[in-house]
Motif scaffolding. Structure first.
Motif, short mmCIF file in Angstrom:
data_model
loop_
_atom_site.label_atom_id
_atom_site.label_comp_id
_atom_site.label_asym_id
_atom_site.label_seq_id
_atom_site.Cartn_x
_atom_site.Cartn_y
_atom_site.Cartn_z
N MET A 251 0.70 -1.14 -0.08
CA MET A 251 0.06 -0.17 0.14
C MET A 251 0.56 1.37 0.12
O MET A 251 0.51 2.18 -0.80
N LEU A 252 1.73 1.33 0.70
CA LEU A 252 2.88 2.15 0.89
C LEU A 252 3.49 2.74 -0.30
O LEU A 252 3.95 3.71 -0.84
N THR A 253 3.95 1.64 -1.12
CA THR A 253 4.74 1.82 -2.30
C THR A 253 3.85 1.72 -3.82
O THR A 253 4.57 1.62 -4.74
N GLN A 254 2.68 1.61 -3.64
CA GLN A 254 1.83 1.69 -4.93
C GLN A 254 1.39 3.03 -5.67
O GLN A 254 1.50 3.82 -4.70
N MET A 275 10.82 -3.27 4.20
CA MET A 275 10.66 -2.91 2.82
C MET A 275 10.99 -3.85 1.87
O MET A 275 10.44 -4.06 0.86
N LEU A 276 12.09 -4.82 2.21
CA LEU A 276 12.88 -5.69 1.39
C LEU A 276 11.59 -6.79 1.14
O LEU A 276 10.81 -7.48 1.80
N PHE A 277 11.48 -7.07 -0.34
CA PHE A 277 10.58 -8.08 -0.78
C PHE A 277 9.12 -7.90 -0.47
O PHE A 277 8.10 -8.77 -0.86
N ARG A 278 8.77 -6.67 -0.12
CA ARG A 278 7.49 -6.41 0.18
C ARG A 278 6.80 -5.20 -0.63
O ARG A 278 5.55 -4.66 -0.44
N THR A 279 7.67 -4.59 -1.93
CA THR A 279 7.29 -3.45 -2.46
C THR A 279 6.39 -3.85 -3.32
O THR A 279 6.18 -5.15 -3.66
N ALA A 280 5.40 -2.71 -3.78
CA ALA A 280 4.22 -3.16 -4.98
C ALA A 280 4.86 -3.76 -6.13
O ALA A 280 4.36 -4.56 -6.59
N LEU A 281 6.01 -3.07 -6.53
CA LEU A 281 6.62 -3.28 -7.82
C LEU A 281 7.79 -4.09 -7.40
O LEU A 281 8.28 -3.90 -6.47
N PRO A 282 8.29 -5.38 -8.05
CA PRO A 282 9.58 -5.90 -7.67
C PRO A 282 10.97 -5.03 -8.01
O PRO A 282 11.31 -5.15 -9.24
N ARG A 283 11.23 -4.28 -6.93
CA ARG A 283 12.30 -3.54 -7.08
C ARG A 283 13.28 -3.68 -6.11
O ARG A 283 12.92 -3.98 -4.73
#
Length: 429
Positions: A251-254, A275-283
């Motif tokens: 939600m935070l990174t979408q 944050m690692l492995f949980r961002t909206a996009l695989p970054r």
């Protein structure tokens, strides 16, 4: 048959080699013997030069790490200073010098300024300062501290290198600007130029975020979006909460434009690990977590770093932290100056470490020295992941007319620091 003259030539060469090897073996034996049985400086003809280094610190509250993988360490810094003291003495005992470490760590509710006054009144002038910014400024601004030297081993505060610089404070660790520039150079080399910035709520988070914005403009990156982490963290060690976190981070990174990397500014270690492995996009994640710019890292093994890591772990039973390294380096800087000059007054030490003759080894592949305009130690910055070294900045291709390390942080034309070499006065904007 006539004797072959070449045989005699080879024999003489062989004899010379044998003699050289024997000489080197004898020298090695003498060195080993001197280390095993130190020379008593009291028996030397010259008087002993005793140098007392004060480790001035405070027992600040420090939250435990988010992950149980990292154990809470309550003796950061001081352990590095103790090991460096032993190294200073191994050299010093051979030339009639002795080094002592006076550990002055006040309790968290104690008065560090009063303690500093007491130490200064006793004649001490060489301090390793493991202090946060307000305490460091209060101590260094004391009238009686005018001629002392404080080696800052704790802060990354850019203000202390800029408008709040002091002529009696030398900075061992990198500033936020140096860390951000080191990371930005690597991201530029990777051509990851579109950044999404996530910032925490503490003042230090804001300071690092400001350094990231500056680095983006310096190295051709673009911050395509920015957000603040507003969630209230629960118990750092008793709440698992992975389901909640697994929902929060996407939600935070979408809803952000296309980006190459997520930059995290979480100095307080509240959310960055999640944050690692949980961002909206695989970054990839970088900044204070993920890919980090640090002065020392447990995985560093180049330039004899492995030997340093092993020696530290053998003596302390744990890995070497950044603050252990900066404290170690501060004590080694003092030792290097005193050994070279045979003087230990703060004024003499200051003059030498600001001279063109000074450099100190720091397991970075090059001699380290100080910037004269803000008293910041020049040094390469490690770019590391959680378990391995990734790179070292400055990166190839980022040039400077004098020192490549001056591409990191505020260079002389950019500085707001106004040092008065006669007193520790405040700089002005």
């Amino acid at each position: 048959m006539h004797p072959d003259p070449h045989i005699h030539t080879r024999s003489r060469a062989h004899a010379a080699i044998v003699m050289r090897v024997a000489t080197l073996a004898l020298l090695a034996l003498l060195v080993a013997t001197s280390e095993a049985k130190p020379v008593d400086p009291k028996s030397a003809d010259r008087p002993v030069l005793t140098t007392t280094i004060v480790y001035l610190g405070k027992d600040y509250d420090e939250p435990p790490p988010l992950s149980l993988v990292d154990k809470q360490v309550k003796d950061k810094g001081i352990q590095g200073a103790r090991i460096a003291l032993g190294e200073d003495n191994r050299t010093g005992r051979l030339i009639g010098q002795d080094y002592k470490l006076l550990e002055a760590i006040v309790p968290k509710d104690g008065d560090v300024v009063a303690k500093a006054r007491e130490l200064l009144a006793a004649g001490h002038g060489l301090f390793v300062a493991d202090l946060e910014t307000p305490d460091l400024l209060a101590v260094s601004d004391l009238p009686e501290a005018r001629n002392a030297i404080f080696f800052d081993v704790r802060t990354s505060d850019d203000r202390l290198r800029q408008e709040q610089c002091r002529a009696n404070v030398f900075h061992i660790g990198p500033s936020w600007a140096m860390r951000a520039d080191a990371l930005a150079q690597y991201l530029a080399w990777k051509k990851w130029r579109r950044w999404f910035l996530v910032v925490g709520k503490t003042p230090a988070d804001q300071d690092f975020a400001a350094a990231i914005r500056r680095a983006a403009s310096r190295f051709g990156a673009k911050i395509i979006g920015e957000t603040v982490y507003e969630f209230d963290a629960g118990s750092r060690r008793t709440d698992t909460g992975h389901q909640q976190i697994q929902t929060q981070m996407p939600m935070l990174t979408q809803g952000v434009g296309e980006h190459d990397v997520v930059i995290v500014a979480d100095v307080a270690d509240v959310f960055g690990e999640y944050m690692l492995f949980r961002t909206a996009l695989p970054r990839p994640v970088a900044g204070t977590h993920g890919l980090v710019a640090v002065v020392w890292h447990r995985s560093f093994e180049e330039y004899a770093g492995t030997q340093m890591q092993n020696r530290f772990e053998k003596k302390t039973g744990r890995v070497m932290t950044e603050r252990d390294y900066t404290a170690w380096l501060a004590v080694r800087i003092i030792g290097e100056a005193v050994v070279r000059t045979h003087e230990n007054a703060a004024a003499n030490v200051r003059a030498y470490i600001l001279s063109d003759k000074f450099e100190v080894a720091g397991f970075k592949g090059q001699g380290l020295n100080f910037r004269k305009w803000d008293l910041q130690l020049r040094q390469p910055i490690l770019i590391a992941g959680p378990r391995a070294l990734v790179s070292i900045s400055p990166q190839a291709g980022f040039l400077h007319p004098k020192y490549l390390t001056d591409t990191l942080g505020f260079d002389e034309p950019e500085t707001k620091c106004q040092l008065d070499n006669k007193t520790s006065t405040k700089g002005e904007d």
